[in-house]
Design a protein around this motif. Structure first.
Motif, PDB file in Angstrom:
ATOM      1  N   PRO A  97      48.438  16.432  31.727  1.00 34.93           N
ATOM      2  CA  PRO A  97      48.337  16.217  30.274  1.00 34.93           C
ATOM      3  C   PRO A  97      49.665  16.432  29.559  1.00 34.93           C
ATOM      4  N   TRP A  98      50.431  17.413  29.987  1.00 31.80           N
ATOM      5  CA  TRP A  98      51.738  17.675  29.379  1.00 31.80           C
ATOM      6  C   TRP A  98      52.687  16.504  29.635  1.00 31.80           C
ATOM      7  N   ALA A  99      52.663  15.948  30.841  1.00 28.50           N
ATOM      8  CA  ALA A  99      53.539  14.821  31.168  1.00 28.50           C
ATOM      9  C   ALA A  99      53.195  13.598  30.317  1.00 28.50           C
ATOM     10  N   ARG A 100      51.916  13.309  30.195  1.00 30.82           N
ATOM     11  CA  ARG A 100      51.499  12.156  29.401  1.00 30.82           C
ATOM     12  C   ARG A 100      51.802  12.362  27.921  1.00 30.82           C
ATOM     13  N   CYS A 101      51.580  13.561  27.457  1.00 28.47           N
ATOM     14  CA  CYS A 101      51.841  13.873  26.053  1.00 28.47           C
ATOM     15  C   CYS A 101      53.340  13.795  25.756  1.00 28.47           C
ATOM     16  N   ARG A 102      54.135  14.267  26.661  1.00 32.21           N
ATOM     17  CA  ARG A 102      55.587  14.222  26.477  1.00 32.21           C
ATOM     18  C   ARG A 102      56.081  12.789  26.401  1.00 32.21           C
ATOM     19  N   GLN A 103      55.542  11.937  27.242  1.00 28.92           N
ATOM     20  CA  GLN A 103      55.961  10.542  27.256  1.00 28.92           C
ATOM     21  C   GLN A 103      55.489   9.803  26.006  1.00 28.92           C
ATOM     22  N   ALA A 104      54.305  10.144  25.515  1.00 25.40           N
ATOM     23  CA  ALA A 104      53.729   9.408  24.388  1.00 25.40           C
ATOM     24  C   ALA A 104      54.288   9.847  23.037  1.00 25.40           C
ATOM     25  N   TYR A 105      54.576  11.150  22.888  1.00 25.92           N
ATOM     26  CA  TYR A 105      54.887  11.651  21.551  1.00 25.92           C
ATOM     27  C   TYR A 105      56.275  12.273  21.415  1.00 25.92           C
ATOM     28  N   PHE A 106      57.006  12.424  22.513  1.00 28.54           N
ATOM     29  CA  PHE A 106      58.297  13.109  22.429  1.00 28.54           C
ATOM     30  C   PHE A 106      59.444  12.256  22.974  1.00 28.54           C
TER      31      PHE A 106
ATOM     32  N   ARG B 138      71.648  26.776  39.148  1.00 31.33           N
ATOM     33  CA  ARG B 138      70.711  26.290  38.137  1.00 31.33           C
ATOM     34  C   ARG B 138      70.114  27.414  37.296  1.00 31.33           C
ATOM     35  N   MET B 139      70.780  28.551  37.244  1.00 31.85           N
ATOM     36  CA  MET B 139      70.241  29.673  36.475  1.00 31.85           C
ATOM     37  C   MET B 139      70.191  29.358  34.982  1.00 31.85           C
ATOM     38  N   PHE B 140      71.274  28.828  34.449  1.00 34.73           N
ATOM     39  CA  PHE B 140      71.346  28.504  33.033  1.00 34.73           C
ATOM     40  C   PHE B 140      71.244  26.992  32.829  1.00 34.73           C
ATOM     41  N   ASN B 141      70.920  26.593  31.599  1.00 31.60           N
ATOM     42  CA  ASN B 141      70.904  25.177  31.213  1.00 31.60           C
ATOM     43  C   ASN B 141      69.930  24.359  32.063  1.00 31.60           C
ATOM     44  N   THR B 142      68.826  24.952  32.444  1.00 26.83           N
ATOM     45  CA  THR B 142      67.896  24.309  33.373  1.00 26.83           C
ATOM     46  C   THR B 142      66.483  24.332  32.812  1.00 26.83           C
ATOM     47  N   SER B 143      65.767  23.235  33.006  1.00 26.52           N
ATOM     48  CA  SER B 143      64.376  23.157  32.573  1.00 26.52           C
ATOM     49  C   SER B 143      63.594  22.280  33.542  1.00 26.52           C
ATOM     50  N   ARG B 144      62.354  22.630  33.738  1.00 29.79           N
ATOM     51  CA  ARG B 144      61.463  21.830  34.574  1.00 29.79           C
ATOM     52  C   ARG B 144      60.803  20.769  33.698  1.00 29.79           C
ATOM     53  N   ILE B 145      60.933  19.504  34.099  1.00 29.17           N
ATOM     54  CA  ILE B 145      60.425  18.385  33.314  1.00 29.17           C
ATOM     55  C   ILE B 145      59.122  17.893  33.937  1.00 29.17           C
ATOM     56  N   PRO B 146      58.016  17.835  33.166  1.00 27.95           N
ATOM     57  CA  PRO B 146      56.724  17.443  33.739  1.00 27.95           C
ATOM     58  C   PRO B 146      56.668  15.955  34.062  1.00 27.95           C
ATOM     59  N   GLY B 147      55.946  15.625  35.125  1.00 27.72           N
ATOM     60  CA  GLY B 147      55.681  14.247  35.506  1.00 27.72           C
ATOM     61  C   GLY B 147      54.231  14.126  35.932  1.00 27.72           C
TER      62      GLY B 147
END
Length: 767
Positions: free
Chosen positions: A384-393, A304-313
Motif C-alpha cells: 500500500p505504501w508503494a502504490r500510494c507513493r507512486q500515485a500521490y507523491f 550507507r549510514m547517512f543520506n540513506t532511505s529505503r524506497i518502497p516497491g
C-alpha cells in the motif's frame, strides 16, 4: 517569512528606464560558499580514494621508490635487470626525446611499475595472512609461537595509518563450506530438538540432498563466490530484507537506548546530535582488538549510514543512498521541518543548531490535512505504501517534501512524551521506554530512514534503525561516539545551553508543504490501524541485571557470552518446559562485505546441562562439568560462524540457487521453514576507550532491542556493560498465550544466579 526572503537570490522590477536588477549579495555569497564546500568534499574524496587505493603503501612511497631507482641508475647500477634498457629502446623509436629525457622517463616508468608490483604483493600477502583464523581457536589466555609470528607479520603488512576503507581490497572472500560439512553440522544442531523418528526422517533427507542435488547447487554457489565479492550479502539483503512485504516496524527495525540515568534538556540534547554526526562522518577507521593485536573488519556497511532511505516497491524495495546531504528533517507535533546543517560553507555548531530546534519548538503552526500521521505509511505493509507513493507523491509539493525526507542525512523526532528509567517504577518505565523507541505512536518515526533519532520531552534519547542497509554493531558504533562526545568533548555551558553563540543570519527551518488528498489519507489511516495492531501486540520487558556482570563471570573462567547463552537456555526451558531452535547473531566482517551468521546456541551439550540443572539428583560437580562442556561447544560454534563455517547462510544460498534453477528440495524447504522461537543477539561495546565507566557511570549504555522473530517465541537482546552490569531486552507477543516477557525475565534472572552459584561465588545483589 524569513526563509522565503532568504531563498530569493535576486529581484528585478520593470521601469520606464528599463529593467532594474537588484542582486542579493548575501544569497550569492551563500551560493559561492555552498559550491566551495561541495568542491572541498570532492577533493577530499578524491584524495582519500588515492590513499586507500594504494594502501598499505602511501603516495609518498612512490617518490621514495623513484628516487631510489634513479640514484642507482646514476651510480651505473641497473636495478631492473635490463627492463629499463628495454623501455629506453622502445622510447627511442619515437624520436621526440633526448637521450637524458629517455633515461629519466624510463627510470620513472620502471619505478612506477615496481611500486605498483610492491603494493600488489603487500596487499596479496596481507590477504593471505588475514585468511588465517587459527588464532581464534587457540585456548584463551595462551598464545602459540605461530600466532605471535602471524601477529607480527600482520602488523608489518598493515601499514601505519589506515583509513576507514584502507583494508577493503585486502580482506579475504567469505569461503563456501563443503556441503557435507554443512549437512552434518545441521543434523548435529537439530538432534536435541527432534524425536527419534523425526530425526531419522530428516537424516535421510539430508544425506540424499548431500549426494544428489547438493553438489549441483554447490557448483553454482562456488562460481558466484569466485565472481562476486561475497556470495551471501547481496542475496541476504534482497531476499531477507528488501523483498519482505510486511511492516518494517517491530518486524525488522530495532532500537538503541541512551544510559539509564543520563538526561539533558531536550532542545540542548537535540542540538548536539547533527553536529556530532557531522563530525562522525569523518571517522577514519574501524577495528576489532583481539589477542592484543589489531584485526581489520570490513567497512562496507558504513557507506550507507547517512543520506540513506529505503524506497518502497510493489515487489521489492530499493535502497536509495546519496553521497552527500546537507540537511536533516525534524518531526514535531505532526509537522515536518527541513533544517540545513551547513551555513557559510561550514557545519553548524551545536549552539546554532539549538537555535534552529528552538525555532521549531516555538512555531505555533498546525499540521496540514494528512500531514500529522503521514509516516504511518512507513509503519504498515509495503505494497500500500508503494502504490500510494507512486500515485500521490510523484510530482509537485508532495514530491519535493518527500525528497527532503528521503534525501536527508537522517531523521529526528521531537517526541512529546516523557520516557526513561524511573526508580519508583522501574519495570513499567523501562518497558514503556523500549516500546516507544521500537514503534512510538506508529506515525511519529520515519521507519524507512537509515536511522531516526528520538528525543523525548524530558531530554531522554534513543534511536530507531532500519535493518537492510547494515547490522546493529554499525549503529552501535555511532551511538557510542554520540554519547561519548556529548559531554566529554562538546559540553554544555553553566546555564545549560550548548557552548557557543547564536547566529541570527542562519535561515529559519523550512516547513515542508504537503497536499494530501482524501484518498491518500484513507490509506494512511488503514496503514496506521494495522501498525497499531502490531505495536499493541508487542509484550516488552527491558531491565538492568546488576547482581553481577562479566567481571564475576570471568572468575568462572568462561566466556561471558557463553554464560549468558546457557542462562537463556535454562530460562527458556523453565519458562516453556521444552527446548527450541535458538538463533544467536555473530558477525562475518572478518571477510569482505561480510554481515552476519547464525550460531545455533541450543546444542546437545547445552540441553544436557539444562536437564542437569533441573534434576535434583545431579551434584554440583556433575553440573559444573556439563557447564564447561556446553560453554566450550558454544565458543567453538561461535568461532566457526565468525570464520565462515556456519550453517545457515550456506543453506540459505543453496535454497536461493535451487529457486533460480526451478528445482525443489524437500530438505532445504524444511530447513528454511523452521521457526526461531528464541532469537538472541549481544550488543557489543566497541569503543571502551571512550568511556571511564568507574568515573562516569551515568554514561553506561543500555543497549538496544528488537521485536520477536516468531509469533510464539521470544526476542532477547543483551549488552554486557563494564564489569558489573548486564542490560536485557525481552520481547514477545501478547497474542500468544504461551509467552510472557516478564515471566521469562524472572526465569532469566534466576537462571543467572543459579549458574553463578555453582562456582560458590557471591553476586553483588545491589539494587
Amino acid at each position: 517569512m524569513a526563509e522565503a526572503h532568504q531563498a530569493v537570490a535576486f529581484q528585478f522590477t520593470v521601469t520606464p528606464e528599463g529593467i532594474d536588477l537588484q542582486l542579493s549579495h548575501e544569497a550569492l555569497k551563500q551560493i559561492y560558499l555552498s559550491g566551495l564546500h561541495s568542491w572541498k568534499k570532492k577533493f577530499i574524496r578524491f584524495k582519500n580514494g588515492i590513499i586507500t587505493g594504494v594502501y598499505p603503501a602511501s603516495p609518498s612511497s612512490w617518490l621514495i621508490v623513484v628516487v631510489g631507482v634513479m640514484s642507482t641508475m646514476y651510480a651505473k647500477i641497473d636495478p631492473s635487470l635490463g627492463i629499463i634498457a628495454k623501455i629506453n629502446r622502445t622510447l627511442d623509436t619515437t624520436g621526440y626525446m633526448s637521450s637524458q629525457t629517455k633515461n629519466v622517463v624510463s627510470g620513472v616508468l620502471f619505478s612506477t611499475g615496481l611500486w605498483v608490483a610492491l603494493i600488489a604483493t603487500m596487499r596479496y600477502s596481507l590477504k593471505v595472512l588475514l585468511s588465517y583464523h587459527g588464532w581464534m581457536f587457540a585456548e584463551h589466555g595462551k598464545m602459540s609461537r605461530a600466532t605471535k609470528i602471524w601477529m607480527g607479520m600482520v602488523k608489518i603488512f598493515s601499514g601505519r595509518k589506515p583509513m576507514l576503507y584502507s583494508f577493503q581490497t585486502s580482506l579475504p572472500r567469505l569461503p563456501v563450506p563443503a556441503v557435507n560439512d554443512t549437512v552434518n553440522r545441521y543434523l548435529e544442531s537439530v538432534r536435541p530438538l527432534m524425536k527419534e523418528e523425526e530425526f531419522k526422517r530428516m537424516t535421510v533427507l539430508a544425506r540424499d540432498f548431500a549426494v544428489s542435488l547438493g553438489p549441483r547447487l554447490q557448483w553454482y554457489l562456488k562460481l558466484k563466490s569466485w565472481w562476486a565479492t561475497n556470495y551471501v550479502s547481496d542475496w541476504w539483503e534482497e531476499y531477507i530484507y528488501l523483498r519482505g512485504r510486511g511492516p518494517l516496524m517491530v518486524n525488522s527495525n530495532y532500537y538503541a537506548m541512551v544510559s539509564l540515568d543520563r538526561c539533558h534538556v531536550r532542545v540542548q540534547q537535540v542540538a548536539c546530535l547533527p553536529h556530532r554526526n557531522g563530525v562522525f562522518m569523518g571517522l577514519r577507521a574501524t577495528w576489532i582488538r583481539l589477542l592484543g593485536s589489531t584485526i581489520p573488519l570490513c567497512s562496507a556497511q558504513w557507506e550507507r549510514m547517512f543520506n540513506t532511505s529505503r524506497i518502497p516497491g510493489e515487489e521489492t524495495d530499493t535502497i536509495q543512498h546519496l553521497k552527500d546531504s546537507k540537511h536533516i528533517v525534524v518531526y514535531h507535533r505532526g509537522r515536518y521541518f527541513k533544517v540545513w546543517l551547513y551555513h557559510d560553507g561550514r557545519l553548524l555548531k551545536p549552539r546554532e543548531i539549538e537555535q534552529q530546534i528552538q525555532r521549531i519548538l516555538d512555531d505555533p503552526s498546525q499540521p496540514q490535512p494528512g500531514e500529522a500521521k503521514l509516516a504511518a505509511l512507513t509503519a504498515g505493509d509495503r505494497v500500500p505504501w508503494a502504490r500510494c507513493r507512486q500515485a500521490y507523491f510523484g510530482r509537485g509539493k508532495n514530491k519535493q517534501s518527500l525528497d527532503a525526507v528521503e534525501k536527508a542525512a537522517f531523521f529526528v523526532t521531537l517526541d512529546e512524551t516523557e520516557q526513561g528509567y524511573r526508580k519508583e517504577d522501574p519495570d513499567t518505565s523501562m518497558d514503556s521506554y523500549a516500546k516507544s523507541l521500537l514503534h512510538g505512536r506508529c506515525f511519529d518515526r520515519w521507519f524507512d530512514k537509515s536511522f531516526t533519532f528520538i528525543v523525548f520531552k524530558n531530554g531522554k534519547m534513543g534511536m530507531n534503525a532500519e535493518h537492510s542497509w547494515a547490522d546493529a554493531p554499525i549503529i552501535g558504533h555511532l551511538w557510542e561516539y554520540v554519547m561519548a562526545t556529548d559531554s566529554f568533548q562538546l559540553g554544555y555551558a553553566e546555564d545549560g545551553h550548548c557552548k557557543g553563540d547564536t547566529n541570527s543570519s542562519i535561515p529559519y527551518p523550512t516547513r515542508l508543504q504537503w497536499d494530501i488528498p482524501e484518498e491518500c489519507q484513507e490509506v494512511i489511516e488503514t496503514s496506521l490501524n494495522s501498525a497499531n495492531l502490531l505495536a499493541n501486540d508487542v509484550d516488552f520487558h527491558s531491565f538492568p541485571f546488576d547482581n553481577f556482570g562479566k567481571g564475576l563471570i570471568k572468575k568462572c573462567r568462561t566466556s561471558p557470552d557463553a554464560f549468558v547463552q546457557l542462562a537463556l537456555q535454562l530460562a527458556h526451558y523453565k519458562d516453556m518446559g521444552k527446548f527450541c531452535l535458538t538463533y544467536e547473531a555473530s558477525m562475518t566482517r572478518l571477510f569482505r562485505e561480510g554481515r552476519t551468521e547464525t550460531v545455533r546456541s541450543c546444542t546437545t551439550e547445552s540441553c544436557s546441562f539444562v536437564l542437569a540443572m533441573v534434576d535434583p539428583a545431579q551434584t554440583v560437580e556433575q553440573r559444573l562439568r556439563l557447564f564447561k562442556i556446553a560453554c566450550e561447544k558454544h565458543q567453538h560454534l561461535y568461532r566457526l560462524a565468525m570464520t565462515g563455517s556456519g550453517i545457515d547462510r550456506h543453506l540459505f544460498c543453496l535454497y536461493v540457487v535451487s529457486k533460480y534453477l526451478g528445482v525443489d528440495s524437500p530438505f532445504l524447504k524444511e530447513v528454511l521453514s523452521e521457526p526461531w522461537r528464541l532469537s538472541t543477539s549481544q550488543t557489543p561495546q566497541q569503543q571502551v576507550e571512550l568511556f571511564d565507566l568507574e568515573r562516569n557511570p551515568e554514561y553506561v549504555s543500555s543497549g538496544g532491542g528488537f521485536g520477536p522473530v516468531a509469533d510464539d517465541g521470544y526476542g532477547v537482546s543483551y549488552i554486557l556493560v563494564g564489569e558489573n552490569l548486564i542490560n536485557f531486552h525481552i520481547s514477545s507477543k501478547f497474542s500468544c498465550p504461551e509467552t510472557d516477557s516478564h515471566r521469562f525475565g524472572k526465569h532469566l534472572r534466576q537462571a543467572m544466579k543459579d549458574i553463578v552459584a555453582l562456582f560458590g561465588l557471591k553476586s553483588n545483589f545491589k539494587k
